[in-house]
Design a protein around this motif. Structure first.
Motif, short mmCIF file in Angstrom:
data_model
loop_
_atom_site.label_atom_id
_atom_site.label_comp_id
_atom_site.label_asym_id
_atom_site.label_seq_id
_atom_site.Cartn_x
_atom_site.Cartn_y
_atom_site.Cartn_z
N VAL A 106 0.84 -1.21 0.00
CA VAL A 106 0.00 0.00 0.00
C VAL A 106 0.88 1.25 0.00
O VAL A 106 0.59 2.25 -0.68
CB VAL A 106 -0.95 -0.02 1.21
N HIS A 107 1.96 1.23 0.77
CA HIS A 107 2.93 2.34 0.77
C HIS A 107 3.46 2.59 -0.64
O HIS A 107 3.58 3.72 -1.10
CB HIS A 107 4.06 2.00 1.74
N LEU A 108 3.80 1.51 -1.35
CA LEU A 108 4.30 1.61 -2.72
C LEU A 108 3.27 2.27 -3.64
O LEU A 108 3.59 3.15 -4.44
CB LEU A 108 4.67 0.22 -3.23
N MET A 109 2.02 1.85 -3.52
CA MET A 109 0.96 2.40 -4.37
C MET A 109 0.79 3.89 -4.12
O MET A 109 0.66 4.70 -5.06
CB MET A 109 -0.36 1.67 -4.09
N LEU A 110 0.79 4.29 -2.85
CA LEU A 110 0.53 5.68 -2.52
C LEU A 110 1.73 6.58 -2.83
O LEU A 110 1.57 7.77 -3.09
CB LEU A 110 0.18 5.79 -1.02
N ALA A 111 2.95 6.05 -2.84
CA ALA A 111 4.16 6.86 -3.09
C ALA A 111 4.45 7.01 -4.57
O ALA A 111 5.27 7.85 -4.96
CB ALA A 111 5.37 6.23 -2.39
N TYR A 112 3.85 6.20 -5.43
CA TYR A 112 4.13 6.28 -6.86
C TYR A 112 3.53 7.56 -7.45
O TYR A 112 2.44 7.96 -7.06
CB TYR A 112 3.55 5.04 -7.57
N GLY A 178 -7.50 -1.69 10.34
CA GLY A 178 -6.85 -1.84 9.03
C GLY A 178 -7.80 -1.55 7.89
O GLY A 178 -7.41 -0.93 6.88
N PHE A 179 -9.09 -1.98 8.07
CA PHE A 179 -10.07 -1.71 7.02
C PHE A 179 -10.30 -0.21 6.86
O PHE A 179 -10.39 0.30 5.74
CB PHE A 179 -11.38 -2.43 7.35
N VAL A 180 -10.39 0.48 8.01
CA VAL A 180 -10.59 1.94 7.94
C VAL A 180 -9.41 2.62 7.23
O VAL A 180 -9.58 3.49 6.37
CB VAL A 180 -10.78 2.51 9.35
N ILE A 181 -8.20 2.20 7.61
CA ILE A 181 -7.02 2.79 6.96
C ILE A 181 -7.00 2.45 5.47
O ILE A 181 -6.70 3.30 4.62
CB ILE A 181 -5.73 2.30 7.65
N PHE A 182 -7.36 1.22 5.15
CA PHE A 182 -7.37 0.82 3.75
C PHE A 182 -8.37 1.65 2.96
O PHE A 182 -8.10 2.09 1.84
CB PHE A 182 -7.70 -0.68 3.66
N VAL A 183 -9.57 1.84 3.54
CA VAL A 183 -10.57 2.70 2.87
C VAL A 183 -10.03 4.12 2.70
O VAL A 183 -10.23 4.77 1.66
CB VAL A 183 -11.89 2.69 3.67
N GLY A 184 -9.34 4.62 3.73
CA GLY A 184 -8.75 5.96 3.62
C GLY A 184 -7.75 6.04 2.48
O GLY A 184 -7.69 7.04 1.74
N ILE A 186 -7.76 4.16 -0.20
CA ILE A 186 -8.54 4.14 -1.45
C ILE A 186 -9.08 5.52 -1.76
O ILE A 186 -9.05 5.99 -2.90
CB ILE A 186 -9.67 3.10 -1.34
N VAL A 187 -9.58 6.22 -0.73
CA VAL A 187 -10.11 7.58 -0.94
C VAL A 187 -8.99 8.52 -1.44
O VAL A 187 -9.20 9.31 -2.35
CB VAL A 187 -10.73 8.11 0.37
N LEU A 188 -7.81 8.41 -0.85
CA LEU A 188 -6.69 9.26 -1.30
C LEU A 188 -6.34 8.98 -2.75
O LEU A 188 -6.08 9.90 -3.54
CB LEU A 188 -5.47 9.02 -0.41
N LEU A 189 -6.29 7.69 -3.10
CA LEU A 189 -5.94 7.35 -4.47
C LEU A 189 -7.00 7.84 -5.46
O LEU A 189 -6.68 8.35 -6.54
CB LEU A 189 -5.76 5.83 -4.60
N VAL A 190 -8.28 7.68 -5.08
CA VAL A 190 -9.36 8.16 -5.96
C VAL A 190 -9.30 9.67 -6.10
O VAL A 190 -9.46 10.22 -7.20
CB VAL A 190 -10.72 7.70 -5.42
#
Length: 952
Positions: A106-112, A178-184, A186-190
């Motif tokens: 997830v760190h990799l996805m958000l840092a790209y 973890g689910f809340v953070i994961f949803v967050g 997803i919101v950042l990526l969207v």
């Protein structure tokens, strides 16, 4: 340094393979895995793909953290794979750290694509995810004796207290967090996707899609596995394949800007002489940014314009739009690219496009400068008064320019005909011989023709203008000596035109030279061959490029240039002299770029542009400008450059104008020149004269009173000259004639006084003759008639009458002699100035001290002027000075006669009130002399005349 670093990262691959092998062995030997062989293969392949992708990404983009994150995911993935081990300690560690690979992913996805987190919210969210992932494995482990979903696994070695309910509760809590953070996330990526520009989405799209698909499949795997084991197994294979493909998309995104070569593509897609819109379209296509704006710099306006020619202002950078400048090496602006901020993540791509665009813009501007120079040269040729012919090598007339009166037949009859059709055989044969002779030298011949029945001598100079024709300039040199200088100047102009034409034909658009890291030549393009006369073959390949193209003094710099590129410099720019095979030195501006060839070998691409002509023209223009500036400062004439409407142009005024009027450039530029110098009542007259000269094109001299900033009036003669045919400006030339006008007025007044003095002298002479000698002669005539009448009757009376008549005649003679001395004394003519001054001193009514040192007789006009100066001065002393003594001196001194008359009277004489001294001044000045009067009150008067002997 870079090579060592690359080897270090390549050394990571064996370590990755070692970890993969360990994980595969542990998984294959697992006692609690249903299908250990397949599981071992899947886990190993995915971990190796992440690890190798990370190594390659780090080597290609060491400034980007994506490679390190890929390696981190690979390492944590292998730790997760240790969950298949039979050892309770290895299994326990895997259960604690096994979930961390998801946080890393997830760190990799958000840092790209930057390879780092951009905002504080992202950093906090990822930190919470890492903590949650660790605690979700560590805390439940100390309360759970076994491992979840692991039948046949050994006991947990990290058990502190066996409380399954506590472990389940903690697991549920961390699952929710973890689910809340994961949803967050997803919101950042969207949100990032929605805010992204088209260029950013093109870069983010493949990664987000692959990562999203993998995440969706893994989520579906957990859901399906709880319902059907077989479906879960199938979906697990698909999910792991998708997850393993994700790093390939990351790597492709990083390699895209590295492997993509935009420079050659830009040169292919953009025409050689593009319009701004074509250049903008090419840049948009190459950089993949449809919103890119190309702004060109205009020196005329000192600003930027867009592709349609509209003025454009630069705005500060924003998070979405940034500006990249394209400047020369010395900082002069050329253009600006306003583009998507996402392109900054592909800096190497952007730098190469900027370098290519810089070369293309400078080349285009150089071509435009050459064309302007060609136009000026052709205009100069058209202005030459000589006959000019373009003649084919076979003698056919192609073009004729010049005075029709010097042609044998009209020019339209010459075009298309041969020289032998019009010239005598001996002359035409010589012409044809010179036309056919090989070589590019200037040929010369002289001949004589009958033009209008008059023999005239001509000189013809033949200049090759190509393979098939020559330019022939014919000059009438009947008065040859008079025209030699002008002929030399015009021949030089023709030679410059010839050199210019050769340069235009041989101009090189761009040089491409590919060398290896040691500087050895790999290859170069055809244009380089044509420009330097060096063939691209085995004789030069492998040789250091500086030994082939550079003079000796520039080779050390080139070697240092190569060392800098080997040390890691990606982009270098330089300007230096190169040398061709024939010894010509060319000024080349080069840009070097690190590239990889098709085999992956490191190469240096050197791109160059020939600036020789541009540098020469700049130096010539600077020399001409300095010369004209020096002339303008040195000339005493008043010069001011004006527009056609009379407004002072930006070139301003010269030193003489500023000194006379008191207006400098800051005061004058932008104002009508008549408002500066003309009195208000003369402004319409000056303006009308200016407009008349502009409209008619005829320069006429006008004399007008000018007034400066200090209020001082000066009389100025001024006229107008055009400043070149294309500029539309004019030079107002003026000369200060104030002193000349004053001298002319003084001359007219002097002539008037001389005429008046002559008239007065004639009237006085007539009056003296009438009142004196004439009366005595009339009386004498009457006495003689009376004596004649009495001669017979009264001889004694007649004798008395005759005696009285004789006495009267004596008085008449005396009066005539005295009158003659007033006109021009006889003693001056007979005995000179010494005796004449002694006679004046003797007749003076007061004592006179006379001193003379003349040595010999003086010229007659000088003696007369000196005599009358003394006579007039003595008369004034006797009438007005109330003096008791007078001192008179006359001496020869250094080619001049100096006469002084000084008295000890009351003084206070004013030479401007009477006509006597003013008449003497005119007489002395007529001989280029000077008359000075000093008459202080109470001290006396001194009259001093200095008369040059050469004036007589």
């Amino acid at each position: 340094m870079k090579l060592t670093r690359d080897r270090l990262w390549l050394g990571m691959i064996p370590a990755i393979i070692g970890l993969a092998t360990l994980a595969a062995v542990l998984t294959a030997r697992s006692n609690h895995e249903g299908n250990p062989t397949v599981q071992a293969a899947v886990l190993t392949v995915i971990g190796v793909i992440f690890g190798v992708s990370g190594v390659i990404a780090r080597m290609v983009r060491p400034d980007n953290g994506t490679g390190l994150l890929l390696l981190l995911v690979s390492l944590l993935w292998f730790i997760n794979a240790f969950f298949e081990a039979n050892s309770r300690w290895v299994l326990g560690l895997a259960s604690i750290f096994g979930s961390l690979f998801l946080a890393a992913f997830v760190h990799l996805m958000l840092a790209y694509p930057e390879g780092k987190l951009g905002s504080r919210l992202e950093r906090r969210m990822i930190a919470g995810l890492w903590i949650t992932a660790f605690l979700s494995g560590a805390l439940p482990a100390i309360f759970n004796r076994g491992f979840d979903d692991c039948e046949g696994c050994p006991d947990n070695p990290f058990l502190v207290a066996d409380h399954p309910q506590t472990a389940n509760a903690l697991q549920a809590i961390f699952t929710v967090v973890g689910f809340v953070i994961f949803v967050g996330v997803i919101v950042l990526l969207v949100r990032r996707w929605r805010r992204a520009t088209l260029a950013q989405r093109r870069e983010l799209g493949p990664v987000y899609i692959s990562g999203g698909v993998a995440t969706a499949l893994v989520t579906a795997l957990f859901l399906v596995s709880s319902v059907s084991d077989s479906a879960g197994n199938v979906l697990g294979v698909v999910a792991f394949v998708a997850f393993g493909a994700v790093p390939l998309f990351f790597l492709a995104g990083l390699l895209q800007s590295r492997l993509y070569r935009p420079g050659p593509r830009l040169l292919r897609e953009v025409p050689d002489e593009p319009t701004p819109e074509e250049a903008q379209a090419g840049l948009r296509s190459v950089l993949g940014d449809p919103t890119l704006q190309f702004l060109s710099w205009l020196d005329e306006t000192s600003g930027y314009v867009d592709a349609r020619g509209n003025p454009a202002e630069l705005v500060p950078d924003t998070p979405r739009r940034v500006t990249t400048r394209i400047d020369t090496d010395d900082g002069r602006p050329l253009a600006v690219l306003v583009h998507d901020a996402a392109l900054r993540h592909r800096q190497a791509l952007l730098d190469e496009v900027v370098s290519t665009a810089r070369l293309a813009i400078q080349r285009d501007r150089g071509v435009q400068a050459l064309r302007r120079s060609e136009g000026r040269s052709r205009a100069l040729l058209g202005a030459i008064p000589d006959l000019m012919f373009r003649i084919a090598r076979d003698g056919t007339y192609l073009e004729v320019q010049g005075d029709p009166a010097q042609l044998i037949v009209p020019s339209e009859q010459l075009i298309g005909q041969a020289v032998q059709d019009f010239l005598p055989p001996d002359i035409s044969d010589r012409f044809l011989e010179l036309l056919a002779a090989p070589g590019k030298d200037v040929r010369r011949m002289e001949y004589r023709l009958l033009i209008g029945g008059e023999p005239r001598d001509f000189e013809a100079r033949l200049v090759p203008a190509g393979e098939d024709e020559m330019v022939v300039i014919v000059r009438d040199f009947t008065d040859r000596r008079h025209l030699e200088d002008e002929l030399s100047l015009r021949l030089e102009a023709v030679q410059r035109e010839q050199a210019f034409t050769r340069a235009v034909v041989n101009v090189a658009p761009v040089i491409f030279l590919l060398v290896d890291p040691g500087g050895g030549i790999v290859r170069f393009n055809d244009q380089t061959e044509r420009l330097f006369g060096i063939r691209d073959d085995d004789t030069v390949r492998g040789k250091p490029w500086w030994d082939v193209f550079l003079p000796d003094e520039n080779r050390p710099g080139a070697r240092a240039y190569c060392r800098m590129m080997n040390a890691g410099a990606d982009h270098l720019t330089d300007e230096a002299e190169w040398v061709a095979r024939d010894g010509r030195h060319l000024v080349i501006r080069t840009t070097a770029q690190r590239v990889r060839d098709g085999d992956g070998n490191l190469r240096f691409l050197i791109c160059g542009q020939d600036l020789t002509e541009l540098v020469g023209q700049r130096r010539e223009l600077e020399t001409q400008r300095d010369f004209l500036s020096a002339v303008g400062r040195a000339t005493p004439s008043l010069l001011v450059i004006v527009e056609s409407d009379g407004t002072v142009a930006s070139e301003g005024t010269n030193y003489a104008f500023r000194e006379l009027t008191g207006y400098d450039d800051a005061d004058a530029i932008g104002r009508p020149f008549w408002d500066l110098v003309a009195p208000p009542e003369l402004v319409p007259e000056v303006k009308e004269a200016f407009e008349e000269q502009v409209e008619s094109g005829v320069s006429l001299e006008h004399e007008t009173a000018w007034i400066g900033s200090s209020g001082q009036w000066r009389m100025v003669a001024w006229w107008l000259r055009p400043l070149g045919e294309q500029s539309g400006k004019f030079v107002v030339c003026g000369t200060d004639i104030t002193e000349r006008k004053a001298q002319e007025a003084e001359l007219r007044a002097s002539r008037s006084r001389i005429v008046d003095a002559a008239d007065d002298a004639r009237q006085r002479l007539e009056r003296n003759l009438h009142d004196g000698a004439q009366q005595r002669l009339v009386s004498l005539s009457l006495a003689l008639r009376l004596a004649q009448a009495k001669l017979g009757s009264d001889p004694d009376a007649a004798d008395e009458i005759l005696a009285a008549a004789g006495e009267e005649l004596t008085h008449a003679i005396a009066e005539l002699r005295e009158l003659a001395r007033g006109i021009h004394p006889a003693v001056l003519t007979d005995r000179g100035l010494d005796a004449a001054l002694e006679a004046l001193a003797a007749r003076a009514p007061l004592p006179v001290e006379l001193s003379t040192n003349l040595e010999e007789r003086l010229p007659g006009p000088v003696e007369a002027a000196a005599y009358y100066v003394v006579a007039e001065a003595l008369t004034n002393v006797a009438k007005y000075a109330d003096a008791t003594a007078v001192r008179v001196s006359a001496e020869r001194n250094d080619g001049r006669v100096v006469v002084e008359v000084a008295d000890n009277g009351v003084g206070g004489a004013d030479p401007t009130l009477g006509s006597g001294l003013r008449g003497l001044a005119d007489r002395v000045e007529a001989l280029n002399g000077q008359l000075a009067v000093e008459s202080a009150v109470g001290i006396g008067t001194k009259v001093r005349a200095v008369i040059p002997l050469a004036a007589s």
